[in-house]
Write an enzyme that holds these catalytic residues in place. Sequence first.
Site, PDB file in Angstrom:
ATOM      1  N   ASP A 545      -1.999  -6.522 -28.596  1.00 16.02           N
ATOM      2  CA  ASP A 545      -0.932  -5.502 -28.457  1.00 16.02           C
ATOM      3  C   ASP A 545      -0.779  -4.971 -30.028  1.00 16.02           C
ATOM      4  O   ASP A 545      -1.021  -5.535 -30.891  1.00 16.02           O
ATOM      5  CB  ASP A 545       0.423  -5.713 -27.994  1.00 16.02           C
ATOM      6  CG  ASP A 545       1.366  -4.827 -27.440  1.00 16.02           C
ATOM      7  OD1 ASP A 545       1.131  -3.703 -27.552  1.00 16.02           O
ATOM      8  OD2 ASP A 545       2.488  -5.163 -27.014  1.00 16.02           O
ATOM      9  N   GLU A 548      -2.748  -0.264 -32.826  1.00 18.44           N
ATOM     10  CA  GLU A 548      -3.155   1.014 -33.252  1.00 18.44           C
ATOM     11  C   GLU A 548      -3.565   1.260 -34.712  1.00 18.44           C
ATOM     12  O   GLU A 548      -4.521   2.263 -34.826  1.00 18.44           O
ATOM     13  CB  GLU A 548      -2.070   1.963 -32.803  1.00 18.44           C
ATOM     14  CG  GLU A 548      -1.565   2.102 -31.486  1.00 18.44           C
ATOM     15  CD  GLU A 548      -0.949   0.921 -30.738  1.00 18.44           C
ATOM     16  OE1 GLU A 548      -0.871   0.816 -29.611  1.00 18.44           O
ATOM     17  OE2 GLU A 548      -0.260   0.311 -31.724  1.00 18.44           O
ATOM     18  N   ASP A 623       3.634   1.443 -22.847  1.00 16.93           N
ATOM     19  CA  ASP A 623       5.056   1.252 -22.411  1.00 16.93           C
ATOM     20  C   ASP A 623       5.521   2.426 -21.562  1.00 16.93           C
ATOM     21  O   ASP A 623       5.998   3.147 -22.131  1.00 16.93           O
ATOM     22  CB  ASP A 623       5.827   1.039 -23.475  1.00 16.93           C
ATOM     23  CG  ASP A 623       5.318  -0.327 -24.521  1.00 16.93           C
ATOM     24  OD1 ASP A 623       4.738  -1.207 -23.992  1.00 16.93           O
ATOM     25  OD2 ASP A 623       5.742  -0.230 -25.765  1.00 16.93           O
TER      26      ASP A 623
END
Length: 979
Positions: A545, A548, A623
């Site tokens: 996770d 980015e 999310d």
Amino acid sequence: MFFLKAGAYLALFLSFLLSILDLADAVKHENFKTCDQSGFCKRNRGYADKATASGSAWTSPYQLDSKTVSVRNGQLTGVILKTTEEGSGTVRLPLTISFLDSGVARVTVDEEKRQKGEIELRHGSPAKKERYNGVQDWVIAGGLTLDQQVTEHTTNQDETIVSYGPKKNYQAIIKHAPFSVDFRRDEETQIKFNSKGWLNMEHWRPKLDREQKEGEPAPPEPAEDESTWWEESFGGNTDTKPKGPESVGLDITFPEYEHVYGIPEHAGPLSLKQTRGASGGYDQPYRLYNSDVFEYEMDTPMTLYGAIPLMQAHRKDSTVGVFWLNAAETWIDIVKTKSSSNPLSLGISGTTDTQTHWFSESGLLDVFVFLGPTPKSIIQDYSELTGYSQLPQHFALGYHQCRWNYVTDEDVKDVDRKFDKHKIPYDVIWLDIEYTEGKKYFTWDKDNFPDPLGMQKQLDSHGRKLVIIVDPHIKNEGNYPVVDTLKSQNLGINNKENNIFEGWCWPGSSYWIDAFNPSALAWWKSLFAYANFPGTTPNTFLWNDMNEPSVFNGPETTMPKDNLHFGNWEHRDVHNVNGLTFVNATYEALLARDDPKHPRRPFVLTRSFYAGSQRQGAMWTGDNLASWDHLEASIPMILNQNIAGFSFSGADVGGFFGNPSKELQTRWFQAGAFYPLFRAHAHIDSRRREPYLEASGHVGSITQALRLRYSLLPAWYTSFHTAHTTGEPVMRPMWYVHPSDEAGFALDDQFYVGDTGLLVKPVLKEGVTSVDIYLPPSTNALYYDYFTFETYTGSGKTVKLDAPLEGHTPVLMHGGHILARKERPRRSSALMKFDPYTLVVALDNSGQAEGELYIDDGESFEYQNGAFIHRHFRCSSSPSSSSDGEPHFFSLVSDDLNTAPTKQTTAFAKTMKDVRVEKVIIVGAPKEWEGVKEVKVMEDGEKERKVMFSWKGGEKGKAAWAVVRDPGVRVGRGWKVEF
């Protein structure tokens, strides 16, 4: 290196946490740039506006120097000359057009001065001087063999024409002045480059001192707006831009194509909208800049977590596409222009051209062109370039139970036991960051998870797996060996001064692994060795996770663009591919931890992705919220992933933020059972949502949806094998399956599952108890309700299907297909391995059907050596003769699709020798079968035999159906059933 005081950092961090935990707030737009706030976006849009406003007076300043053009060995090379606006001469831009064996063309433009390093960087920056040319190394997996048979028809001062493609029916018409390229298929132009004259490569130039000095005349006004050339500030951060402006832009037009798809990830419709203020469209371009977007909005071109710059244009019976290979921040404008029809051409309507405008902040102009003509050919050619979807372990197609967080190992074991108590199947339970000691990865919280091995032993006894989270940020804390090695061996991402970059994420002060660095990759692999990560087992898998990367105190919640990666490439150059490199490191680490003689397929889930990420695992849509609009948006979002080559995708069932109503929770499970990745997830502040906690009626509906998923696992696994070998999507939109049916081109709330013929229309709105499902007209327009066998005929209209909350997701079977399923309910997929199969045969109008079944061990790579079973089933109504000479008008045959069997094929077949087909259901069975009590079965290596058969007539619009009871044929053998 400048450091804030710890107290200031802590205040900032706590402020961020408070903001994200305020669930009443939606996405904070002020944290993310609009086009006007992004210097290069504003400049390129302005450049296009200037060209458009100038009309016929506009001339693109780019000209291909005819004297430099050469066509040989499958490539055209030359030099484009750019005339500068400031009148300082011309800029040389090397051009290469590569014609590949597949029929794909590749157009690449570089900048000679930067290429040769003949520029000066500001601020004494150690950054690379060249335009970034390394994205290919991470993204391209094959398919670059040049077509040596291309034909150059002509080269003169005005144009060069090259014929290429497998049938030599493609042409690239390269105009020299101004430079442009038209790509034709069968003498018709399909794609145009620079037909609008918006090609723009911002060349290097020194920064000029424009301050007026005392006693000297004022310097001349600049020819262009330089306000964001040399530095740019946003959100309290200043980007120093040591290389100055270096964006690349190009207009790409799809003449007579109204629909364009792709360029995920965005929360909007499947058919992409216009972006320059058209009615019903957007006023911002689609943005690709992987970002941690909190509580993202619906129906917006705003950037999200991943980027795949593949766009497909479709019209009736024709699909083309482009792949923009650039890992920097990218924006895409879309405008559709309609031409009115000739009033003398009765019955012929006007056409629509889709004009797109692409621009990236840095890097090469590097574009692949696909001329189709089918959706299947586009995705196959793209997959040959970027790699095929991973064939996942079989367990990964089951149900995944996740939340932030299961608080103790006893909590995990209790959840596991309660699933069994309520007879609800699942395969994987997940642990978010709280399993660690103080958010330090590669550790376990000794108080709450004192016995991770005991916890996993219980899971393993039921065939279940554990997934744990490991993110790229490493906590900056003393006596933590992981961060000590990261710092001492220079394995992290650096700041603009080339010192290790410090930012803030979940652990607080953190550093980030630089997965571009080969030494960092080797180190990362070592961390996952069982000896180095105690508490993990072969059944522990990974979740990446925040890759980015998410940096809480960074600009746009990510990393400063002038940070430096391995090789001194700036972060701006590699941002969108950063997440891919991190998942690659984790994937390689999971491979390395096992015995190299017996490797198992890794399972890694990623939030950030780029083209090529499909080779390494799965993604999810991030999310989302527990709301009906997020449920509805999940379908087009996942469809877009699938047509962009990333089939293994899903959305958080139930919504990550907030608490779904009982109805929403149930409907989401019913829809999620048809996501390629089926995972429920929830925020730490949401209520517990395990299925067995719902009210009794809802538990039954959710359990029913889960059991449907598990019964269809053979069909899902076969569909994933197809994606793995051909690139074709697991979840297919209507336009992909019916490319001639214009009424389906914009539909994005119903879809097919692989080649199974299953057409799914989930309930996506509150209070709804029926759905209208669209059935396209076709020669084979027969559909059956999957559960009741009610019959429908496709006529280009919708039909209403009942969908009560306590029922099933509406699913139809398209006549002409055969699928395999397993009907015995089990606790996990592992326990189903040797269960018998049922074949469901849905006959078309002419009594025909076909389908496939693929089986392997579900975990190793031995299938690459031939250890698999791959059968083709065909049901035919053609007359044939049986062994006793009597005529039989129907037969069901199992043929082998393994054309090159090996010793591993034989060995695997032995392990499956007792797995049989226990039932065959034929839907649409002809009335001639009424009264037949038995059918003949012939199996390789066995005596001919007769088995029980029954036929049931249809009632009130339902199809007649028949059952072959326990034909007893082995799933891995050739056999035939004669009716």
